[in-house]
Design an enzyme around this catalytic site. Sequence first.
Site, PDB file in Angstrom:
ATOM      1  N   LYS A 227       1.142   4.323   6.818  1.00 34.13           N
ATOM      2  CA  LYS A 227       0.381   5.226   5.946  1.00 34.13           C
ATOM      3  C   LYS A 227       0.940   6.635   6.036  1.00 34.13           C
ATOM      4  O   LYS A 227       1.712   6.969   6.926  1.00 34.13           O
ATOM      5  CB  LYS A 227      -1.105   5.268   6.357  1.00 34.13           C
TER       6      LYS A 227
ATOM      7  N   SER B 270       0.798  -1.229   0.000  1.00 33.34           N
ATOM      8  CA  SER B 270       0.000   0.000   0.000  1.00 33.34           C
ATOM      9  C   SER B 270       0.830   1.278   0.000  1.00 33.34           C
ATOM     10  O   SER B 270       0.286   2.348  -0.223  1.00 33.34           O
ATOM     11  CB  SER B 270      -0.953   0.014   1.192  1.00 33.34           C
TER      12      SER B 270
END
Length: 176
Positions: A91, A50
């Site tokens: 993230k 991701s």
Amino acid sequence: MITKRLCANRNIHPTLRGLFFMAEVMCDCMLLLTLVLTFAVRLSAVEGHSMLPTLEHGQLLIISATPVQFHHGDVVVVSENGTDLDVHIVKRVIGLPGDVIDINFAIGVVYRNGQALHEPNLDPISRPGDVALPITVASGTVFVLGDNRNSSMDSRHSEIGLIDQRFIIGRVLYPS
């Protein structure tokens, strides 16, 4: 301390004194490393894809272990307690408390407080989640996105949503 006494004793062979000195230095280094890894930084690894192209699966991260104030663009590691997932996630912080985040999926642009984010190294974002946008970031939380926006579970999805800052383990220091 022991080395000083051994070095003062002339009956001990110089090689043995040198070995004791090296052992004491190594113990001191291990103690220092343990203190640094306990109180200043931590190690973590990237799981999944991701954060491509910025971070790769399996890449080792050095993260701050001290409380920090977060800034737009920081890459953070979030504990599994902060999400409905069973793993730590890595993230990028897009929104801080009070920011309004919106995404135009038709043209692939993320907006913060009405301003388009300039993200030339990332593919346009085209995959919505189940969280209603625009969203105002609540006090004590952050809005996060993965850099691989179209293959990332992030704040667009209710399993993650807005991240309570108490569940952020730390900010990534290396690689940055």
